[in-house]
Design an enzyme around this catalytic site. Sequence first.
Site, mmCIF file in Angstrom:
data_model
loop_
_atom_site.group_PDB
_atom_site.id
_atom_site.type_symbol
_atom_site.label_atom_id
_atom_site.label_comp_id
_atom_site.label_asym_id
_atom_site.label_seq_id
_atom_site.Cartn_x
_atom_site.Cartn_y
_atom_site.Cartn_z
ATOM 1 N N HIS A 109 0.791 -1.233 0.000
ATOM 2 C CA HIS A 109 0.000 0.000 0.000
ATOM 3 C C HIS A 109 0.823 1.283 0.000
ATOM 4 C CE1 HIS A 109 -3.479 2.388 0.237
ATOM 5 N NE2 HIS A 109 -4.232 1.600 0.967
ATOM 6 N N THR B 165 -5.133 10.677 -0.702
ATOM 7 C CA THR B 165 -6.487 10.444 -0.190
ATOM 8 C C THR B 165 -6.841 11.466 0.886
ATOM 9 O OG1 THR B 165 -5.682 8.905 1.506
ATOM 10 C CG2 THR B 165 -6.358 7.968 -0.614
#
EC number: 2.3.1.21
Length: 783
Positions: A484, A613
Amino acid sequence: MAEAHQAVAFQFTVSPDGIDLQLCHEALRQIYLSGLHSWKKRFIRFKNGVMTGVYPGSPGGFMVVVVSYMSYNQYRRLDPSMGLIAKEHLLMFRYMSTDSQRIVGGVLVGTGLWVTIIMIMRNVLKSLLSWHGWMHARHGSVSWSTRLWLILVKVFSGRKPMLYSFQNSLPRLPVPTIKDTCRRYLESVRPLMEDERYERMEGLTKDFEKNLGPRLQWYLKLKSWWASNYVSDWWEEYIYLRGRGPIMVNSNYYAMDFLYVFPTSIQAARAGNAIHAIMLYRRKLDRAQVQPVTCSVTHIRLSLFYYFVPSMCRTLPQYECMFNSSRVPGVETDVLQHVNDSKHIAVYHKGRFFKVWMFYDGRLLLPREIEQQMERILADSSEPLPGEEKLAALTAGDRTPWAKARETYFGRGKNKNSLDAIEKAAFFVTLDDTEQRFEEDNPVKSLDSYAKSLLHGKCYDRWFDKSFNLIVFKNGTMGLNAEHSWADAPIIGHLWEHVLSMDPLKLGYTEEGHCCGEPHPNLPGPQRLSWDVPAECQEVIQSSLTVARNLADDVDSHIFPFIDFGKGLIKKCRTSPDAFIQIALQLAHYRDKKKFCLTYEASMTRLFREGRTETVRSCTLETCAFVRAMIGDETVREECLSLLKLAAEKHQNMYRLAMTGEGIDRHLFCLYVVSKYLGEDSPFLKEVLSDPWRLSTSQTPLQQVELFDLVRHPEYVSSGGGFGPVADDGYGVSYIIVGENLINFHISSKHSSPETDSHRFGANIRQAMLDILDLFQLEKKTK
C-alpha cells in the site's frame, strides 16, 4: 542445461599455440539485442520527457510560432531579432553573415515567445483547475459559468495529453484554516459523544484553535509553499513506512478475478496471458502512453462533446513505483526501492524461487512462451533448500526482525544475489498449489476462502514487500495482492482492469485452454534461485510465520455479491449511489452493534498535485437522525424519506469538501506531525488521532468502463477487492459498483472480537439496502 549454455558469452583455452577464443555467436547476438532494446527505451523516455516538459506546447507548435514570427517580420521588413544582433557584447554574431544573424536572432526570439505562450497557458490552466464551483452544481443542470469554464479548460489543456502532461498545471493542495478544521471536527464527533464528553472536547478544541494551533499552522503554511504537496510525503512515511507491525492484512490489499467467467483451467496458460498483459501495460507506462485518469464533470454533456477535468496527481511517483519496486525493511523505518528497468520477474512455486527473463531476441516474450516457462517451473520436481520454503514469511511478520535478519543473513553472497533478483524483479508471481473460485452451489464459503487466500495465503507464499504479487491458482483463477505505501488502490485497479480486459477477449486461448501461439524451441529456461539460510535465520523465519499465522487466522472475511439491485435503480431514486450505500452501512452498523461509530470513507484528492487520499467522516448528524427514524416504531415513511434526502445531501457535500482539499483529517494529521517536530504536546491532537476508525470503508472505482461491455457481456465483471480490518473491534468494508445491477461487498473483521461478525454484518447490509430502497416505493410509481 540450456540456460547455462546461453549465459556464457565466450570460452577460452590456453595451449602452446596461444589462446583460442570460442565465441558464442548466439550469446553475443542476445547481448546486442538487449543493448538495442535498452537504448530504444532510453530514447523513448527522453522523447516523452521533452513532450511532457513543453506541454501544452509541442514541437509542431514551436515550428508554427517561429516560422510565423519570422514571416511576419519579413513581410513588415522588421528586424526579427528585435535588435538582439546589434548588441556588441554578443560576440558570436560577429562571425556570422547578416542573413545568418537575422535567422539565429529570429529563432531565439521566436523560441522565447513560444516558451512564454506555454507558461501563460500552464498558469491559466492551473487557475482554471483551482476553481471547483462545477462540483457544487445541481445534478442534471449546467450553469453558464460552468459551461464557460469547461470550454476554457478544453482550450488550455492542449491536444493529446500524455501520462504526466498535467503535472505542472495541477494546483497545490490548499491548507484549510484552523477555524474551519476545528469547526468541522466538532460537527463530525457530535453524534458520537455524550454531552459531558463533547463539552470537554469543545473546550480542548477552542484552546487549541486559540493558542497552539496558529503556531503549528504557520509551519504547515510554510511547507505548503515549499513542497508540491504538504501531506503526501509525511503520509507515506509515518502512516506506512514507519509502521513496525506486519503489513500483511494490516496494510496490503487484494483484487479479485472475474466473478462468473473462467477463461481456462490451465494454470500456466492463465499466468502466460496475465503476465504478458502486465508487461504490455508496463511498456505503455514507460512510453507514457497510458491516458491520464480523468474524472467526469458529473457526466455533463455539452454540445456533442464530453469535457473532462485532468485529475492525475501523485501519478509520477505512484505509477513509476508500480513496477521494479519493493519495500525494503529497516529497523526504524522502511524505504521504497525502485530500479529504472527490470527484464525479469520472480516466481514462487511449492517452496522454490525462480528468476524468469521476460525478453528474448530483443523482444517481450509472447503469452505462449511465458506459459512455456511456467510449465517448466510446474514440472520442476526439485525440493526446496533448507529455509527456502517459508522464507517469504519474513515479509509477513513484524518489520524490525525482518530488517535485522536481512542485514545479518542477506547482505552478501548467494543470499544477496537471490534477494536482489526478487526485490529488483518487475513484479512477483505465485503459482499457488490450491484451487480458488466462485462456486454457485457454495457461494459464501468459496468466496470467503478466495478472499483470505489473496489477502494472506499461507503467510509464506507471497512476497508482501513487492509492489504487487500476481497469484495464479491451480485451477486458473487469479488475483493480486498489493503493497500500500507506494500507491492507492485506484492505481493498481487501473492495471488490473487492463489485464482483465485483455486476457480472455484480446489475447484469448486455444480450444484446449492454452495460450495462442507456439512454444519457442530455443528459449532458455527459468533460473532457480539459490539460498544458504543458516539455522539462526530459520528460527527468525519461524517466529515471523507464527506472528503472521496468528494474524491471518484471526481474519473473518465475507464477500457477497448484492444482486437485488444496483446503481441503475438507485439513480431512479435520484440519490447518489455512494451516498445510498454509505447511509445503508450506517443503518446496518447500528443494527449490528446498537451504536454509532467513527467512520472512515476514503476519498481521492486527484484534483491536486501529488494528491493521495482524504477522509470523509460518513457518520453525520443527518445520517444518525435518519437511522434513528428507521429503527423507530412510529416513524412514518415520508419522514424517513425526507431525513434520507438530507443525509444524502450532507454526505455528497462532505465528499466534495474532501475532494477539493477542505477535508479535516489530513490537516489534523500534519498539524500533529509538526507538533512532534516542535516538541509540543497537544491534548487536543493526541485525543483526535487516538480515536479508532471502527468502520473503515472504501469504494473500488471502475475507471475504464470503455474496456468492458457489461450490457452485452454482463458476465465479464470483477468482484473488486478488499482489505483487512483497521480496528480490532471494527469492520473493514470495500465495495464495487459494477454495471447497473450488481454491487459486490468485501467485509473483514476479527474473530477475536466478541462485537463483530462479518457474516452477520453482511446480512445487515443487505437488509439495510432493501429497507432504504423500499422507502421510495418504486413499484407503486411504476404502476
